[in-house]
Motif scaffolding. Structure first.
Motif, short mmCIF file in Angstrom:
data_model
loop_
_atom_site.label_atom_id
_atom_site.label_comp_id
_atom_site.label_asym_id
_atom_site.label_seq_id
_atom_site.Cartn_x
_atom_site.Cartn_y
_atom_site.Cartn_z
N VAL A 13 0.86 -1.19 0.00
CA VAL A 13 0.00 0.00 0.00
C VAL A 13 0.90 1.23 0.00
N THR A 14 0.50 2.25 -0.75
CA THR A 14 1.16 3.55 -0.70
C THR A 14 0.20 4.56 -0.09
N LEU A 15 0.66 5.25 0.94
CA LEU A 15 -0.13 6.33 1.52
C LEU A 15 0.35 7.64 0.93
N LEU A 16 -0.60 8.44 0.46
CA LEU A 16 -0.31 9.77 -0.08
C LEU A 16 -0.69 10.77 0.99
N ILE A 17 0.29 11.55 1.44
CA ILE A 17 0.11 12.38 2.64
C ILE A 17 0.27 13.85 2.28
N GLY A 18 -0.77 14.63 2.54
CA GLY A 18 -0.69 16.08 2.38
C GLY A 18 -0.47 16.72 3.74
N THR A 19 0.47 17.66 3.81
CA THR A 19 0.74 18.33 5.08
C THR A 19 0.80 19.84 4.87
N ARG A 20 0.90 20.52 5.98
CA ARG A 20 1.00 21.98 5.94
C ARG A 20 2.32 22.46 5.36
N LYS A 21 3.28 21.53 5.19
CA LYS A 21 4.61 21.92 4.71
C LYS A 21 5.10 21.07 3.55
N GLY A 22 4.21 20.43 2.83
CA GLY A 22 4.63 19.61 1.70
C GLY A 22 3.93 18.27 1.69
N ALA A 23 4.25 17.45 0.68
CA ALA A 23 3.65 16.13 0.54
C ALA A 23 4.69 15.05 0.78
N PHE A 24 4.22 13.89 1.21
CA PHE A 24 5.08 12.75 1.48
C PHE A 24 4.35 11.49 1.02
N THR A 25 5.11 10.42 0.81
CA THR A 25 4.49 9.11 0.65
C THR A 25 5.06 8.17 1.69
N LEU A 26 4.25 7.20 2.07
CA LEU A 26 4.69 6.09 2.92
C LEU A 26 4.38 4.82 2.16
N LYS A 27 5.41 4.00 1.92
CA LYS A 27 5.20 2.78 1.16
C LYS A 27 5.42 1.57 2.05
N SER A 28 4.53 0.59 1.96
CA SER A 28 4.63 -0.59 2.83
C SER A 28 5.27 -1.75 2.07
N ASP A 29 5.61 -2.77 2.84
CA ASP A 29 5.97 -4.04 2.22
C ASP A 29 4.67 -4.78 1.87
N TRP A 365 -3.26 -0.53 16.90
CA TRP A 365 -2.70 0.58 16.14
C TRP A 365 -1.19 0.68 16.36
N THR A 366 -0.46 1.05 15.31
CA THR A 366 0.99 1.24 15.38
C THR A 366 1.35 2.57 14.72
N CYS A 367 2.27 3.28 15.35
CA CYS A 367 2.76 4.52 14.73
C CYS A 367 3.78 4.15 13.66
N ILE A 368 3.53 4.52 12.40
CA ILE A 368 4.42 4.14 11.31
C ILE A 368 5.23 5.32 10.77
N ALA A 369 4.95 6.52 11.24
CA ALA A 369 5.78 7.68 10.87
C ALA A 369 5.53 8.77 11.89
N ARG A 370 6.58 9.50 12.23
CA ARG A 370 6.41 10.63 13.14
C ARG A 370 7.31 11.77 12.69
N HIS A 371 7.11 12.92 13.30
CA HIS A 371 7.90 14.12 13.02
C HIS A 371 7.63 14.71 11.64
N LEU A 372 6.51 14.36 11.02
CA LEU A 372 6.11 15.04 9.80
C LEU A 372 5.45 16.37 10.18
N PRO A 373 5.26 17.28 9.23
CA PRO A 373 4.48 18.48 9.53
C PRO A 373 3.01 18.12 9.84
N GLU A 374 2.26 19.11 10.28
CA GLU A 374 0.84 18.91 10.56
C GLU A 374 0.17 18.26 9.35
N ILE A 375 -0.54 17.17 9.60
CA ILE A 375 -1.08 16.39 8.49
C ILE A 375 -2.51 16.83 8.16
N TYR A 376 -2.71 17.11 6.87
CA TYR A 376 -4.02 17.55 6.39
C TYR A 376 -4.80 16.41 5.74
#
Lengths: 385, 86
Positions: A13-29, A365-376
């Motif tokens: 799965v790929t998560l598409l993440i919009g934040t207050r300071k840019g976009a990121f992706t999180l890709k799983s196995d 629940w598991t935290c899979i990413a932290r320290h990103l900007p505020e997530i929209y």
């Protein structure tokens, strides 16, 4: 259980993440156990929504703005490897010099159209506007019936009637059985439905509560936060509203407040709502504190999802893995989503820049990413064939 | 004339900080800029032809508020982003 319009998916799965300071992706196995976060894309841009096209599994649109520049949309046709800016982003019609016209501040919501309209998309903006692209997102045209109609303009209210960062048109939904059957919602301004492809719309606010002391027959006062259609039963909608959680079943035209069955000490205020892709009776919310001055944090500093498995008759708390106390974050309306695996994966992005995931429908629940900007926003995508 | 491009908009101009354009008014100069670098005008000016709230445009050392302002070929136009916020 009826056949779902969202078929079961497998693998990474790929998560598409919009934040207050840019976009990121999180890709799983393949097992969704380990996740890898990308470097930032468009660092410094305000990214309200990043959405993949499930029809071709390679196009992605990203709604972007900055604090000073006008809004735009970036487009990728290779699953996010490279991006180009679209030619004509959503913009209201130009009005004569003597009139006060509106200007799009940012595109807030993106929805791919029906499977039979492979290059068509809808967009919702702040201030409230509805737009459509028929060329894969490269150029956008306004819906004058909504954007310029005096009645709709009255229902939209002014900037002072909207959310703190601007009134928004959101929750654009296309019936998977019929591309002419559309829904959208406005904060503020209610829920609306079209059965003729957007030529005309009618309101869907019967049964919804408004803030105490106001008249519920006045559409302006309605503030739907998030409306979702059940993929396995498109005659059922769910809604997280400013004033409660609701379910809507055809042929009725009245919303039923299923949030009254939530624990009283938690209440039924929140922003996001997610519906099980294969079971129309199952849905999740992520409550927040809506008391007094609306702190908009997890109630009592103890974050949790709540799930119903009987269409809202009862709710169960799901907090295993989340902080037990002193966690003063919440989840915005586009920042909770699901994948379409058989054991549905749930994902929430927090206002403090964490992504939490559940591979077992919210049980843990598991935290899979932290320290990103505020997530929209958080959306789940599966790329490739 | 020359238009000075702020860093926030140099992704459009291949990182050029100064761009020569022609135009008898600010509107014409911005249209010429957008013709050469598509999309840049909408980041500066709204669909109602208003300069965006956090953008300032100066010609030589005078601020302009209206796209109809006349320009000379010897003018230097500065586009400034009023960066603010956290």
């Amino acid at each position: 259980m009826k056949a779902s319009h969202a078929p079961v998916s497998r693998g990474a799965v790929t998560l598409l993440i919009g934040t207050r300071k840019g976009a990121f992706t999180l890709k799983s196995d393949q097992a969704r156990r380990t996740w890898k976060v990308s470097p930032p894309m468009f660092l410094g841009h305000i990214i309200h929504h990043v959405v993949a096209d499930p029809r071709d599994r390679r196009t992605v649109l990203m709604a972007a703005s900055t604090g000073h520049l006008g809004p735009t949309i970036f487009r990728s046709t290779n699953a996010g490897k490279s991006w180009t800016e679209v030619t004509a982003p959503p913009a209201f019609a130009k009005v004569p010099e003597s009139e006060k016209g509106r200007a799009v501040n940012h595109t807030f919501w993106l929805t791919p159209c029906h499977a039979n309209e492979p290059n068509a998309w809808y967009a919702g903006t702040s201030p409230q506007g509805l737009f459509r692209s028929d060329d894969g997102g490269a150029t956008w045209k306004p819906f004058s019936y909504i954007n310029d109609d005096p009645q709709y303009r009255e229902w939209m209210g002014s900037v002072q009637d909207g959310t703190p960062d601007g009134p928004k048109l959101h929750s654009i939904i296309v019936d998977p059985r019929d591309p002419r059957h559309l829904y959208f919602a406005m904060s503020g301004g209610g829920v609306h439905e079209s059965v003729d492809g957007g030529k005309t719309f009618s309101t869907l606010v019967k049964g919804l509560d408004v803030v105490e002391g106001f008249d519920p027959t006045t559409v302006t006062f309605h503030d739907p936060h998030c409306v979702r259609l059940s993929p396995s039963n498109p005659d059922r909608l769910y809604q997280q509203n400013h004033c409660g959680i609701y379910r809507f079943d055809r042929p009725s035209n009245t919303w039923v407040r299923i949030g009254k069955n939530m624990p009283k000490k938690v209440g039924d205020v929140g922003f996001p709502m997610v519906v099980h892709p294969h079971n129309a009776d199952q849905a999740w919310v992520f409550p927040m504190d809506g008391a007094t001055v609306w702190p908009r944090v997890s109630p009592d500093g103890k974050p949790a999802a709540y799930v119903t498995k009987n269409a809202g008759k009862s709710w169960t708390r799901q907090d295993k893995g989340f902080p037990r106390a002193n966690a003063w974050w919440t989840v915005k309306r586009q920042a909770m989503t699901n994948d379409r695996h058989e054991a549905v994966g749930l994902y929430v992005g927090t206002t403090q820049g964490e992504i939490w995931a559940s591979r077992n429908e919210g049980t843990t629940w598991t935290c899979i990413a932290r320290h990103l900007p505020e997530i929209y926003s958080v959306e789940a995508a599966t790329f490739g064939r | 004339m020359t238009i000075h491009i702020p860093s926030a908009l140099r992704s459009y101009t291949a990182q050029q900080s100064e761009v020569p354009v022609n135009g008898a008014t600010l509107a014409e100069a911005l249209a010429a800029l957008d013709h050469r670098f598509p999309g840049i005008r909408f980041r500066i000016v709204t669909e109602q032809d208003r300069i965006r709230p956090h953008i300032r445009i100066f010609v030589n050392d005078m601020q302009l508020h209206d796209l109809s302002a006349p320009l000379n070929n010897t003018d230097t136009v500065y586009i400034v982003c009023a960066l603010s916020g956290g």
